[in-house]
Enzyme design. Structure first.
Site, PDB file in Angstrom:
ATOM      1  N   GLU A   1      -3.334 -15.936  -2.477  1.00 27.81           N
ATOM      2  CA  GLU A   1      -2.294 -14.865  -3.037  1.00 27.81           C
ATOM      3  C   GLU A   1      -1.556 -15.546  -4.040  1.00 27.81           C
ATOM      4  O   GLU A   1      -1.097 -16.775  -3.781  1.00 27.81           O
ATOM      5  CB  GLU A   1      -1.699 -14.203  -2.099  1.00 27.81           C
TER       6      GLU A   1
ATOM      7  N   CYS B   1     -10.025  -0.405  -5.898  1.00 24.78           N
ATOM      8  CA  CYS B   1      -9.101   0.461  -6.547  1.00 24.78           C
ATOM      9  C   CYS B   1      -9.656   1.251  -7.841  1.00 24.78           C
ATOM     10  O   CYS B   1      -8.835   2.026  -8.284  1.00 24.78           O
ATOM     11  CB  CYS B   1      -7.486   0.067  -6.730  1.00 24.78           C
TER      12      CYS B   1
ATOM     13  N   ASP C   1      -9.930  -7.665  -2.501  1.00 25.77           N
ATOM     14  CA  ASP C   1      -9.350  -6.467  -2.811  1.00 25.77           C
ATOM     15  C   ASP C   1      -8.692  -6.738  -4.141  1.00 25.77           C
ATOM     16  O   ASP C   1      -7.488  -7.065  -4.329  1.00 25.77           O
ATOM     17  CB  ASP C   1      -8.392  -6.188  -1.716  1.00 25.77           C
TER      18      ASP C   1
ATOM     19  N   TYR D   1      -6.906 -12.350  -2.914  1.00 25.62           N
ATOM     20  CA  TYR D   1      -5.900 -11.302  -3.346  1.00 25.62           C
ATOM     21  C   TYR D   1      -5.200 -10.760  -2.032  1.00 25.62           C
ATOM     22  O   TYR D   1      -5.506  -9.488  -1.850  1.00 25.62           O
ATOM     23  CB  TYR D   1      -6.363  -9.987  -3.828  1.00 25.62           C
TER      24      TYR D   1
ATOM     25  N   ASN E   1      -1.851  -7.930   4.469  1.00 28.63           N
ATOM     26  CA  ASN E   1      -2.185  -6.651   5.072  1.00 28.63           C
ATOM     27  C   ASN E   1      -3.373  -6.493   5.864  1.00 28.63           C
ATOM     28  O   ASN E   1      -3.669  -6.241   6.829  1.00 28.63           O
ATOM     29  CB  ASN E   1      -2.390  -5.522   3.849  1.00 28.63           C
TER      30      ASN E   1
ATOM     31  N   GLU F   1     -10.003   5.353  -4.201  1.00 26.34           N
ATOM     32  CA  GLU F   1     -10.122   4.175  -3.609  1.00 26.34           C
ATOM     33  C   GLU F   1     -11.344   4.070  -2.848  1.00 26.34           C
ATOM     34  O   GLU F   1     -11.608   4.904  -2.128  1.00 26.34           O
ATOM     35  CB  GLU F   1      -8.829   3.771  -2.773  1.00 26.34           C
TER      36      GLU F   1
ATOM     37  N   GLN G   1       0.741  -1.201  -0.035  1.00 25.80           N
ATOM     38  CA  GLN G   1       0.025   0.030  -0.024  1.00 25.80           C
ATOM     39  C   GLN G   1       0.778   1.115  -0.079  1.00 25.80           C
ATOM     40  O   GLN G   1       1.822   1.368   0.679  1.00 25.80           O
ATOM     41  CB  GLN G   1      -0.975   0.005   1.228  1.00 25.80           C
TER      42      GLN G   1
END
Length: 368
Positions: free
Chosen positions: A238, A323, A298, A217, A222, A357, A189
Site C-alpha cells: 500500500e 470498481c 483491488d 493496493y 481490509n 463493483e 469501503q
C-alpha cells in the site's frame, strides 16, 4: 442526476445492473454471476456535504453531477442512521455561533456499523482556541442527544481533534468478527454491509488455496486480514502512509501474526520483483522466501498498468476486485489468455447509481 433513494425501485435497478454486467462480460465466458444486494437505504457509512450560508440560515447542499446545480439536503437516506440523526443536530448547534459558522464550507461524516461517528468540519480560515472551546460545547450537545461523536476541525495545514480521528469498525466475516480502524480523510469501503459480503465471498472462493497470498493496493488491510486464515502468509503493499499505519493497527487489534504490510506502490513492487530496482523499505524482507500462488488486486478506477498485468499473470490464482468494469474488461483481455474465470460476482456498493463493483477469481489454464 442526484441519487434518489427509493426502496420500492431497488430490485429493478439491481436487475438492470446484473443484465448489463452479464452482457458486458459474456465474451469471457464467465460462470453464473454471484449477486450481492445492498441494503436499500442507510447503506453508506460516509457522506460529504458543502455548507451554504444564506443570511442567518445554514444548510447542507450537494451538486447534481450532470447539471452542476446545487440542491438543499436536509436528510440523506443513503447514509447511515447515525449520520442522519447527527445532521440536523449539528446545524442547530452551529447556526447561532459566529465563531463556529464563519468560513465553514464543508462537513464530512464517517460512521461505522458499530455505531461510532467522526464529524469533520472544513474551514477557509485558521482555527483558534475559541473555536475549540465552542466546538466542545457542540460535542456535548450531541452527547446529550445520544450521539457520541468525535469532531475534527480542518483548515490549511491545520487539524484540531476533539476525541479521535477514526472509527473502529466491526465486521462479521463468515463466523468471525474483525475490527478495523478507519481514519477520517482516508479511503474506506463506503458500504459496510456490502463490505462484509465482499470479504465473505473472497474468503469462500480462496478456500483451499495453498501457499502464500500477495495483495496489491491493500488499503487498511481490509482484505488482507479477512483472508489471512486461508494462507500460510500474506504479503501486502500500500502506498498511502495513513492506510499502512491503520493496517498495522488492525493486524495487532485482531491478533493476526501472518500478515506483512509494505509501503510501496504496485508499480514499485513490480520493479522490485523483477530486480529492476532495490528499495531500502524491503530491507529485512526476503521476497524469495514467499511462495505466493495467489494474488489479490483491488486497483483504482484506472485498473492495472501493463507491467502489473504481466506480473499478475505469473500467479496460479488471481482475485480481482474492480470498481470499474471498463478497465476490468481491458485487463481481462490479457489475463484471459492465461487464466479462466472460475467465479464472478457483482457487489452493489452504490445503489441507484450506474456504478458497479465486480469480483472475479481466475485460475491458470492447464497446459495441454
Amino acid at each position: 442526476m442526484s441519487t434518489v433513494v427509493n426502496p420500492h425501485t431497488y430490485q429493478a435497478q439491481l436487475e438492470a445492473k446484473v443484465s448489463q454486467l452479464q452482457q458486458a462480460f459474456a465474451p469471457f465466458n464467465p460462470p453464473s454471476l454471484d449477486v450481492f444486494a445492498s441494503e436499500p437505504e442507510h447503506y453508506r457509512m460516509r457522506a460529504e456535504f458543502r455548507v451554504w450560508h444564506e443570511d442567518d440560515d445554514l444548510y447542507y447542499i450537494m451538486f447534481d453531477q450532470e447539471t452542476k446545480q446545487r440542491y438543499r439536503v436536509d436528510q440523506f437516506p443513503a447514509a447511515s442512521l447515525i449520520i442522519n440523526q447527527a445532521m440536523p443536530l449539528l446545524l442547530t448547534a452551529l447556526k447561532p455561533d459566529a465563531v463556529l459558522r464563519r468560513s465553514l464550507f464543508q462537513v464530512d461524516f464517517l460512521s461505522s456499523l458499530s455505531g461510532e461517528l467522526v464529524i469533520s468540519l472544513l474551514y477557509h480560515r485558521q482555527l483558534d482556541d475559541a473555536w475549540q472551546q465552542a466546538m466542545q460545547g457542540v460535542r456535548e450537545q450531541l452527547q446529550q442527544a445520544g450521539i457520541n461523536a468525535s469532531i475534527i476541525g480542518r483548515a490549511k495545514k491545520q487539524k484540531r481533534v476533539l476525541g479521535q480521528d477514526y472509527v473502529l469498525e466491526k465486521l462479521q466475516v463468515a463466523d468471525k468478527e474483525l475490527v478495523y480502524q478507519q481514519v477520517e480523510n482516508s479511503f474506506t469501503q463506503p458500504n459496510g454491509r456490502m463490505n462484509e459480503q465482499m470479504l465473505s465471498w473472497a474468503l469462500a472462493v480462496t478456500q483451499g488455496a495453498s501457499g502464500d497470498l500477495l495483495e496489491l493496493y491493500c488499503g487498511n488491510g481490509n482484505f488482507s486480514l479477512a483472508l489471512a486464515p486461508n494462507f500460510n502468509r500474506v504479503l501486502a503493499t500500500e502506498i498511502a502512509s495513513s492506510s499502512v499505519k491503520s493496517a498495522q493497527y488492525n493486524i495487532a487489534a485482531n491478533n493476526i501474526d501472518n500478515v506483512t504490510i509494505l509501503r510501496m506502490s504496485a508499480e514499485e513492487f513490480t520493479q522490485a520483483m523483477r530486480g529492476v530496482r532495490e528499495f531500502r523499505r524491503l530491507r529485512g524482507i526476503d521476497l524469495g522466501s514467499y511462495d505466493c500462488n495467489t494474488i489479490l488486486v483491488d486497483p483504482p478506477r484506472s485498473g492495472l498498468d501493463e507491467e502489473t498485468v504481466k506480473l499478475v499473470q505469473k500467479y496460479d490464482n488471481i482475485l480481482y476486485i474492480s470498481c470499474n468494469p471498463e478497465t476490468l474488461q481491458q485487463n481481462l483481455a490479457v489475463l484471459s489468455q492465461t487464466h479462466t474465470i472460475s467465479r464472478f460476482a457483482l457487489f452493489d456498493q452504490f445503489p441507484y447509481t450506474h456504478h458497479v463493483e465486480a469480483g472475479v477469481y481466475l485460475q491458470k489454464k492447464q497446459k495441454a
